[in-house]
Motif scaffolding. Structure first.
Motif, short mmCIF file in Angstrom:
data_model
loop_
_atom_site.label_atom_id
_atom_site.label_comp_id
_atom_site.label_asym_id
_atom_site.label_seq_id
_atom_site.Cartn_x
_atom_site.Cartn_y
_atom_site.Cartn_z
N GLN A 5 0.86 -1.19 0.00
CA GLN A 5 0.00 0.00 0.00
C GLN A 5 0.89 1.24 0.00
O GLN A 5 1.65 1.44 0.94
CB GLN A 5 -0.90 0.02 1.24
N LYS A 7 0.64 5.28 -0.21
CA LYS A 7 -0.32 6.37 -0.07
C LYS A 7 0.36 7.69 -0.40
O LYS A 7 1.34 8.06 0.26
CB LYS A 7 -0.86 6.38 1.36
N SER A 8 -0.13 8.37 -1.42
CA SER A 8 0.43 9.67 -1.81
C SER A 8 -0.63 10.46 -2.57
O SER A 8 -1.39 9.89 -3.34
CB SER A 8 1.67 9.48 -2.69
N VAL A 9 -0.65 11.75 -2.36
CA VAL A 9 -1.59 12.61 -3.10
C VAL A 9 -1.08 12.87 -4.51
O VAL A 9 -1.84 13.25 -5.38
CB VAL A 9 -1.85 13.95 -2.36
N LYS A 14 3.60 8.43 -6.00
CA LYS A 14 3.05 7.11 -5.65
C LYS A 14 3.62 6.03 -6.56
O LYS A 14 4.10 5.00 -6.10
CB LYS A 14 1.52 7.13 -5.74
N GLU A 18 6.11 3.04 -5.38
CA GLU A 18 5.65 1.67 -5.56
C GLU A 18 6.65 0.87 -6.40
O GLU A 18 6.97 -0.27 -6.07
CB GLU A 18 4.27 1.66 -6.24
N PHE A 40 3.27 -0.74 4.13
CA PHE A 40 2.45 0.46 4.03
C PHE A 40 3.38 1.67 3.99
O PHE A 40 4.05 1.97 4.97
CB PHE A 40 1.50 0.57 5.22
N ASP A 42 3.67 5.70 3.44
CA ASP A 42 2.79 6.86 3.59
C ASP A 42 3.62 8.12 3.68
O ASP A 42 4.64 8.15 4.37
CB ASP A 42 1.95 6.68 4.86
N GLU A 43 3.20 9.17 3.00
CA GLU A 43 3.94 10.43 3.03
C GLU A 43 3.29 11.48 3.93
O GLU A 43 3.86 12.53 4.16
CB GLU A 43 4.07 11.00 1.63
N GLU A 44 2.10 11.21 4.39
CA GLU A 44 1.36 12.21 5.14
C GLU A 44 1.68 12.17 6.63
O GLU A 44 1.90 11.12 7.20
CB GLU A 44 -0.14 11.98 4.97
N TYR A 85 -6.09 4.44 10.11
CA TYR A 85 -6.22 4.03 8.71
C TYR A 85 -5.26 2.90 8.34
O TYR A 85 -5.51 2.18 7.39
CB TYR A 85 -6.07 5.23 7.77
N ARG A 89 -6.55 -1.59 7.60
CA ARG A 89 -6.10 -2.41 6.47
C ARG A 89 -5.51 -3.74 6.91
O ARG A 89 -5.16 -4.56 6.09
CB ARG A 89 -5.09 -1.65 5.65
#
Length: 103
Positions: A5, A7-9, A14, A18, A40, A42-44, A85, A89
């Protein structure tokens, strides 16, 4: 559920992350589905102050990643703390854990 997974805007970020993760897995000849491992990425920043306090106290302010050997034990003890979040998952609709480990 896909065991990787990212996760990136930003779709380009992304895709790049990946692709990098898949190269690492390929290099080590790892199949995530065989390992029962969720990666997982995630950048946030997590907008949960309680989570941030727990994470900083247990893992340190500078820590941005970790490995969880036993997801079931981690979820039961909430140690290390995980954002909601990510927790969502880790199990299916019935509450059964899908993955045994987490990066």
């Amino acid at each position: 559920m896909e065991p990787l997974q990212v996760k990136s805007v930003n779709p380009q970020v992304k895709n790049r992350r990946e692709a990098t993760c898949r190269k690492v897995l390929e290099y080590f000849q790892l199949q995530l589905s065989e390992l029962s491992l969720l990666c997982f990425i995630d950048e946030e920043a997590v907008e949960d102050l309680d989570f941030e306090r727990q994470k900083n106290a247990k893992l340190g302010v500078a820590n941005r990643g970790f490995f969880v050997f036993d997801v079931g034990c981690t979820l039961a003890k909430d140690d290390p703390p995980l954002p909601s979040y990510v927790k969502s998952r880790l199990h299916d609709a019935t509450g059964k854990n899908i993955f045994q480990q987490l990066i």
